[in-house]
Design a protein around this motif. Structure first.
Motif, PDB file in Angstrom:
ATOM      1  N   PHE A 239       0.826  -1.199   0.000  1.00 42.71           N
ATOM      2  CA  PHE A 239       0.000   0.000   0.000  1.00 42.71           C
ATOM      3  C   PHE A 239       0.870   1.263   0.000  1.00 42.71           C
ATOM      4  O   PHE A 239       1.929   1.307   0.628  1.00 42.71           O
ATOM      5  CB  PHE A 239      -0.931   0.003   1.220  1.00 42.71           C
ATOM      6  CG  PHE A 239      -1.962  -1.096   1.190  1.00 42.71           C
ATOM      7  CD1 PHE A 239      -3.208  -0.871   0.638  1.00 42.71           C
ATOM      8  CD2 PHE A 239      -1.679  -2.358   1.704  1.00 42.71           C
ATOM      9  CE1 PHE A 239      -4.163  -1.882   0.605  1.00 42.71           C
ATOM     10  CE2 PHE A 239      -2.623  -3.379   1.667  1.00 42.71           C
ATOM     11  CZ  PHE A 239      -3.871  -3.129   1.112  1.00 42.71           C
ATOM     12  N   PHE A 240       0.381   2.286  -0.705  1.00 42.41           N
ATOM     13  CA  PHE A 240       1.063   3.582  -0.696  1.00 42.41           C
ATOM     14  C   PHE A 240       0.048   4.675  -0.998  1.00 42.41           C
ATOM     15  O   PHE A 240      -1.038   4.421  -1.521  1.00 42.41           O
ATOM     16  CB  PHE A 240       2.217   3.620  -1.712  1.00 42.41           C
ATOM     17  CG  PHE A 240       1.806   3.389  -3.138  1.00 42.41           C
ATOM     18  CD1 PHE A 240       1.546   4.452  -3.996  1.00 42.41           C
ATOM     19  CD2 PHE A 240       1.678   2.093  -3.635  1.00 42.41           C
ATOM     20  CE1 PHE A 240       1.174   4.233  -5.314  1.00 42.41           C
ATOM     21  CE2 PHE A 240       1.308   1.864  -4.959  1.00 42.41           C
ATOM     22  CZ  PHE A 240       1.045   2.938  -5.798  1.00 42.41           C
ATOM     23  N   THR A 241       0.408   5.901  -0.651  1.00 42.87           N
ATOM     24  CA  THR A 241      -0.507   7.032  -0.826  1.00 42.87           C
ATOM     25  C   THR A 241      -0.147   7.816  -2.079  1.00 42.87           C
ATOM     26  O   THR A 241       0.969   7.724  -2.604  1.00 42.87           O
ATOM     27  CB  THR A 241      -0.452   7.973   0.389  1.00 42.87           C
ATOM     28  OG1 THR A 241       0.895   8.445   0.554  1.00 42.87           O
ATOM     29  CG2 THR A 241      -0.913   7.273   1.652  1.00 42.87           C
ATOM     30  N   GLN A 242      -1.110   8.606  -2.543  1.00 41.55           N
ATOM     31  CA  GLN A 242      -0.903   9.556  -3.644  1.00 41.55           C
ATOM     32  C   GLN A 242      -1.405  10.917  -3.190  1.00 41.55           C
ATOM     33  O   GLN A 242      -2.607  11.063  -2.996  1.00 41.55           O
ATOM     34  CB  GLN A 242      -1.650   9.072  -4.881  1.00 41.55           C
ATOM     35  CG  GLN A 242      -1.725  10.030  -6.034  1.00 41.55           C
ATOM     36  CD  GLN A 242      -0.410  10.159  -6.821  1.00 41.55           C
ATOM     37  OE1 GLN A 242       0.666  10.065  -6.227  1.00 41.55           O
ATOM     38  NE2 GLN A 242      -0.502  10.376  -8.111  1.00 41.55           N
ATOM     39  N   PRO A 243      -0.537  11.891  -2.897  1.00 37.85           N
ATOM     40  CA  PRO A 243       0.902  11.863  -3.125  1.00 37.85           C
ATOM     41  C   PRO A 243       1.647  10.947  -2.153  1.00 37.85           C
ATOM     42  O   PRO A 243       1.172  10.672  -1.056  1.00 37.85           O
ATOM     43  CB  PRO A 243       1.316  13.324  -2.912  1.00 37.85           C
ATOM     44  CG  PRO A 243       0.283  13.861  -1.973  1.00 37.85           C
ATOM     45  CD  PRO A 243      -1.003  13.177  -2.350  1.00 37.85           C
TER      46      PRO A 243
END
Length: 603
Positions: A239-243
């Motif tokens: 999992f990762f965020t944007q930005p």
């Protein structure tokens, strides 16, 4: 009439002290007597009185508080491992009968428990579908048969057909015939394998930490089942965020596009090119040599790095949250410099739609994975997303004939990685569907069974969902407060700093940073100086060199004389101490020799 108390007015000080001392001792003796009476007595436990059965367990854990899944004997770690917590719970519940000892205070040792594990997650990595196989105590009554003139207790259990029929083996010893008319078998045969059985998930969940939860159990694993070798597909999510990290506001945060990028829109730092990442992720699918996407474990002496990836994609997750809403402000927009307003004001445009940081996930399904393979793969995708590499770099790194040695680069952070599920399909089936029949917490064991709110199901006080809710809400409150604090900090003060950032260069120009921010999946980016493209970086040593050096140090035979079987033979060294080239003398133990004789199976 009440009796008068002792008159101490005429007592000397020495007599009073002696009296107080005597009373204190009397009170102490009474308390010790009560404690001894109420003390819990550890009863002797006789394993021979119980039948056992092989089951599979599916469980989940949040990995940040643990030093990985696997426990290593005589290896002290600052944090406990998941296996240590499982070991304590199984022993405290008296569900397993290890060969060496029945004490819950002994070192982790699964000998005699037919224990197997599917995945060995590293420190900080979580799992939502980890699977183990283990032989446990059962409620099924023992069956008794007559053998050689005596009575022998036997344990009956059920099993599913093997996942691979050709792997089925017969026991060498003769099996006594089973007569349904034998009264000694009535109790064992009338036993229902699930309705009358111990509720293993509920028992273990009462003893495990809240961030380790058993979700399901399989009452009848296939014959010859191994959680490690029967698993044909492992599914991971990252999992990762944007930005990905906090963007720099104004023109100062807008970057020059790379040579392989479109110059129409200059992207602000912190924002990832999801489309480019998706294109690159698809290049992983198929059978490839992943030696440039892993860390080489020389102790395994692996020389086959081919793995099959069934599915690889970048997918958006809808978190439906609003903390950190300042990202909606025009000054932090993905493209362009945004508008500049003078004076003290909020940075959030209340007339536009709120855009909170989006959540994305790298979904990866594969037959098996090398050491740190997933974290290396997503690290390359992050470089592509930042515009530092093109999507074609994945194909270049997979071409090990052209690039046989891995370029030096950092792998991604451990915290966002989750072992999502482990799949056990039936051999020969076109479908990759799990063939194990799982009984999940909350599933009724029998028709008409009452489901109460006392912790024996999925919901209700003490249920698995209630336990997980406590963890989620605590972390959710942390997230909300931190997000709101971000909004407050950005909205306070005047916009002088923002205007100074804008005034440094013309609004139509994008900047080329003097020191590149690199993102590796953690909470922030790090400055690494001028970026050097992957294919121009120094290379690691070749796999053959790493393996050969380790083999020579440990006394393996000449690798050139060993067949290509995936593991090395061992030369037995003399019992006297051998001197290392890089350290003091050491003695080679039988455990070391056994380890190096074993097959170099990947993680």
């Amino acid at each position: 009439m009440a009796s008068k108390g002792t008159d101490y007015s005429s007592w000397s000080s020495d007599s009073l002290v002696a009296r107080v001392t005597a009373l204190e001792q009397q009170l102490k003796d009474m308390n010790e007597s009560l404690r001894a009476k109420n003390a819990r007595v550890e009863r002797d436990f006789d394993p021979s009185r119980y039948s056992t059965r092989l089951i599979a367990l599916k469980f989940a854990y949040l990995g940040q508080r643990y030093n990985g899944f696997e426990h290593h004997t005589n290896n002290r770690t600052p944090l406990p491992t998941i296996e240590e917590e499982l070991w304590k719970a199984f022993n405290k519940a008296r569900l397993i009968f290890p060969t060496d000892s029945l004490s819950i205070n002994t070192e982790v040792n699964w000998e005699g428990c037919e224990y197997s594990k599917c995945g060995r997650t590293d420190k900080g990595v979580s799992a939502f579908g980890q699977v183990i196989g283990i032989r446990v105590r059962s409620n099924r009554p023992l069956a008794y048969s007559t053998s050689n003139g005596g009575t022998v207790a036997e344990s009956l259990e059920t099993a599913s057909p093997p996942l691979r029929t050709e792997t089925m083996t017969l026991r060498d010893e003769p099996i006594s015939s089973l007569s349904l008319d034998d009264l000694s078998y009535n109790g064992s045969l009338s036993f229902h394998p699930t309705n009358d059985e111990i509720r293993y998930p509920q028992v273990l969940n009462r003893l495990l930490p809240l961030d380790i939860r058993v979700l399901a159990w399989c009452p009848a694993p296939p014959l010859n089942f191994s959680a490690r070798f029967s698993c044909k597909e492992r599914r991971y999510r990252y999992f990762f965020t944007q930005p990905a990290f906090n963007p720099t506001p104004g023109v100062a945060g807008v970057l020059n596009p790379g040579s392989h990028q479109s110059s129409v829109n200059a992207r602000r730092d912190g924002w990832l090119d999801i489309g480019a990442m998706q294109t690159a992720a698809k290049h992983f699918e198929g059978v490839h040599d992943f030696r440039n996407f892993c860390k080489v474990d020389a102790s395994k002496q692996i020389n086959n790095f081919e793995r099959k990836i069934f599915h690889s994609e970048i997918r958006e997750v809808d978190p439906k949250t609003e903390p950190a809403a300042y990202i909606s402000g025009s000054d932090f927009a993905e493209f362009g410099s945004g508008s500049m307003n003078n004076g003290r004001s909020s940075n959030i445009d209340t007339n536009s739609k709120v855009i909170t940081p989006k959540l994305y996930v790298f979904v990866l399904h594969g037959s098996a994975f090398l050491w740190h393979q997933v974290r290396h793969m997503i690290a390359i995708l992050f470089l592509v997303g930042q515009g530092l590499e093109s999507a074609e770099v994945v194909d270049r790194l997979l071409d090990t004939k052209q690039i046989p040695q891995k370029p030096m680069y950092e792998m991604a952070d451990d915290a966002p990685l989750v072992l999502w599920d482990c799949i056990f399909p039936r051999e020969g089936s076109d479908s990759r569907k799990d063939a194990l029949e799982w009984l999940y917490i909350g599933d009724q064991h029998s028709e008409g069974e009452e489901v109460t709110a006392k912790g024996n199901g999925k919901f209700g006080l003490g249920g698995v969902v209630d336990d997980l809710w406590k963890i989620w809400r605590q972390k959710r409150m942390d997230e909300i407060l931190a997000g709101m604090l971000l909004n407050v900090a950005v909205a306070q003060g005047n916009r002088l700093e923002m205007e100074m950032l804008t005034a440094k260069q013309d609004s139509r120009q994008a900047r080329k940073p003097s020191s590149q921010k690199l993102y590796h999946g953690g909470n922030s980016a790090s400055l690494k100086g001028r970026y050097v493209p992957l294919l121009e970086r120094p290379r690691m040593e070749s796999v053959e060199t790493i393996n050969a050096r380790y083999a020579a140090k440990k006394g393996f035979e000449d690798p050139n004389t060993v067949p290509d079987t995936g593991f090395r033979k061992v030369k037995l060294l003399p019992r006297e101490a051998e001197t290392r080239e890089d350290g003091p003398p050491f003695n080679q133990s039988e455990d070391d020799l056994a380890k190096f004789r074993s097959h170099g199976f990947d993680q």
